[in-house]
Every structure is written in structure tokens, then in C-alpha cells.
Design an enzyme around this catalytic site. Sequence first.
Site, PDB file in Angstrom:
ATOM      1  N   ASP A   1      -7.662  -5.045  14.386  1.00  0.00           N
ATOM      2  CA  ASP A   1      -7.418  -3.611  14.215  1.00  0.00           C
ATOM      3  C   ASP A   1      -7.003  -3.382  12.769  1.00  0.00           C
ATOM      4  O   ASP A   1      -5.851  -3.068  12.475  1.00  0.00           O
ATOM      5  CB  ASP A   1      -6.306  -3.184  15.195  1.00  0.00           C
ATOM      6  CG  ASP A   1      -6.028  -1.691  15.109  1.00  0.00           C
ATOM      7  OD1 ASP A   1      -6.797  -0.986  14.439  1.00  0.00           O
ATOM      8  OD2 ASP A   1      -5.035  -1.248  15.714  1.00  0.00           O
ATOM      9  N   CYS A   2      -7.963  -3.580  11.875  1.00  0.00           N
ATOM     10  CA  CYS A   2      -7.617  -3.588  10.449  1.00  0.00           C
ATOM     11  C   CYS A   2      -8.079  -2.315   9.743  1.00  0.00           C
ATOM     12  O   CYS A   2      -8.812  -1.509  10.293  1.00  0.00           O
ATOM     13  CB  CYS A   2      -8.273  -4.801   9.802  1.00  0.00           C
ATOM     14  SG  CYS A   2     -10.056  -4.829  10.038  1.00  0.00           S
ATOM     15  N   SER A   3      -7.655  -2.192   8.485  1.00  0.00           N
ATOM     16  CA  SER A   3      -8.110  -1.091   7.631  1.00  0.00           C
ATOM     17  C   SER A   3      -9.522  -1.402   7.139  1.00  0.00           C
ATOM     18  O   SER A   3     -10.043  -2.488   7.374  1.00  0.00           O
ATOM     19  CB  SER A   3      -7.213  -0.966   6.403  1.00  0.00           C
ATOM     20  OG  SER A   3      -5.883  -1.037   6.758  1.00  0.00           O
TER      21      SER A   3
ATOM     22  N   GLN B   1       0.811  -1.213   0.000  1.00  0.00           N
ATOM     23  CA  GLN B   1       0.000   0.000   0.000  1.00  0.00           C
ATOM     24  C   GLN B   1       0.846   1.266   0.000  1.00  0.00           C
ATOM     25  O   GLN B   1       2.052   1.228   0.244  1.00  0.00           O
ATOM     26  CB  GLN B   1      -0.894   0.000   1.240  1.00  0.00           C
ATOM     27  CG  GLN B   1      -0.103  -0.119   2.546  1.00  0.00           C
ATOM     28  CD  GLN B   1      -0.919  -0.689   3.691  1.00  0.00           C
ATOM     29  OE1 GLN B   1      -2.137  -0.636   3.680  1.00  0.00           O
ATOM     30  NE2 GLN B   1      -0.258  -1.242   4.695  1.00  0.00           N
TER      31      GLN B   1
HETATM   32  N1  SPD Z   1     -11.394   4.181   8.115  1.00  0.00           N
HETATM   33  C1  SPD Z   1     -10.262   3.694   8.798  1.00  0.00           C
HETATM   34  C2  SPD Z   1     -10.496   2.468   9.570  1.00  0.00           C
HETATM   35  C3  SPD Z   1      -9.209   2.026  10.148  1.00  0.00           C
HETATM   36  C4  SPD Z   1      -9.326   1.292  11.394  1.00  0.00           C
HETATM   37  N2  SPD Z   1      -8.040   0.898  11.860  1.00  0.00           N
HETATM   38  C5  SPD Z   1      -7.186   1.963  12.193  1.00  0.00           C
HETATM   39  C6  SPD Z   1      -5.871   1.483  12.653  1.00  0.00           C
HETATM   40  C7  SPD Z   1      -5.445   2.214  13.862  1.00  0.00           C
HETATM   41  N3  SPD Z   1      -4.629   1.399  14.688  1.00  0.00           N
END
Ligand code: SPD
Length: 283
Positions: free
Chosen positions: A158-160, A32
Site C-alpha cells: 500500500d505504497c505511494s 516527506q
Molecule cells: N496516487 C496515489 C497512490 C497512493 C496509493 N496509496 C495510497 C495510500 C492509502 N492507504
Amino acid sequence: MTHISTWIDEYHKGSRFGLNGEILIKQNSKYQEIIVIENEYYGRALMLDGCWMTSFKDDKYYHECLVHPALSSIDEKSNVLIIGGGDGGTARECTKYSQISKIDLVEIDEEVIKISKKFLKEIGGKAWNDKRLKIHIDDGVQWVKKTKDNFYDVIFIDCSDPSEFSNLLFSDSFYRECKRILKKNGILATQSESPESFKNIHISILKTLKKIFKVSETMYSFVPIYPSGIWSWTFASEKVFNLSRQNHFETLRIEKECEIWNLNFQNAAFKMMPNKIVKELDS
Ligand code: SPD
């Protein structure tokens, strides 16, 4: 030295969420594009593939809400897994609990960890030097697959946002595997997207977790730099967990160390489900 100010925007369905400032790094990893910007109000902020992840000013809104409802509600929590979380914020909140003896942080993109340690050191803070934190550069889905049954007390996802390479982290099969590796009294905590800007995936996460686990509860709060601002976290378990240990010594101690989270905040946040989401879940 000249500092060049630029606007960096997250584009989302015809709207945009921007921060202005000096770009400290802009780099493509194997997975990414990674950007760190220095903003006047939010301080340093991290963007991955066009989506804001966290910033110095608002990181507590996100990480405290992911971690403390889970960890403050259960007694046994020695073995913890974090999937994603390469900025270190989730690990930092976990290290506040002395009962935790090991934190496996499984992050697919080593560059996120390197850049976070270099440009956003405060987000991970002392966690980066905590002996309990074990960093594994690996795919979270594969890590879970190869883990034996009943292994972790707590799993944090804890993902995107969903994308080509993170989609599986929101799938039925992945959540089932998480359930398999969780101990009987264990708890799964996941960021569950926005009921406003990511409504469809939000509903899908909630429905899937409700189907797979005996108990599943969602809380709502704000993350100022995310699209629409409103965000959610969902907690699932095979055991009814106690979300309101008002006078528990640990809750009182953790509250003192937090910027956003406390039990009153949490109790309200678990009652904040917008009615349109209630209706869709009922239908
Ligand atoms: N729209 C963003 C969602 C991201 C959630 N994870 C964030 C990572 C922070 N540790």
C-alpha cells in the site's frame, strides 16, 4: 476563529487535481511533506509529498479494492503483512476477518501514523486498537529482506507513487523477495497505479508480476481524488486463486460491511483492462 480556505493541488504532467479547504496540518517529516486538509465534499484528505493519498469520502474505493479480492479468495490468512498503509485504511479492512491472527504494518514514516491517528482517526478506525495490529516503523524493503521464507499468507503493498524513496517497492528484486516470504498458497496484493496517468509504471508492474508469479490478475476501478480517477490493483500468487466465491459465507458477510466492494463489482472490475493495456502486455 477564522478558517482560511486554500486550494491544494496535486500536479501531474501538466494537469492538476485540487481540493479546497482549511489546512489542518502541514509538516515536513524526515521523508516527506505531509498535509491534511478539510474539504467540503471529501472531508479530511491526506497528501504526501504533493500526492493525494486518501480522504474520508473516497477511502473505501481504494482500501476495499486492495484488501477484499485477496482476503475473500483464500482460506488460510492468519499472518498478514502490510507495507506502507500508514493511514490505517488497509489495516481497518483486514480486521474484518476473524481468521487473521496477526497484521504486521510496516511504515517507514512514523509521522504519517501519528498524523493519521490524530487527524484522520476514522480511516484506521477500530484497527488502531486491535490487538492483532503490530506497527513497525521500518523500511518495507528491508523488512521483507530480513523475513524468513514462507512466512506470510498475504502481503499488501500500500505504497505511494514511485519516487526516490519508494522506487524499490516497484522493483523486480523486491517482488521476488515478497514471493520468497509468501507461503505457497499465499497471495500478494499491490496497488498498481493508473493505466491512464501512470501508464508506463502500470505496464511495468503488470509485466514484472506476470514474469515472477504463476498467476497475476489486475482489476480496475476509480479513486476519485487520484490523477485521472482510474486506478488498478494487482493480485499475484503461485496458486490459482478463486476470485469469485459467489455464495461463500465469508464473501456474503464482508459484502454487507463494505461501501464499494462486492463480488459483482469485483467480477466486472477484473474484466476492465483497457485495450491499449491489453495490446501493450501482448507485445
Ligand atoms: N496516487 C496515489 C497512490 C497512493 C496509493 N496509496 C495510497 C495510500 C492509502 N492507504
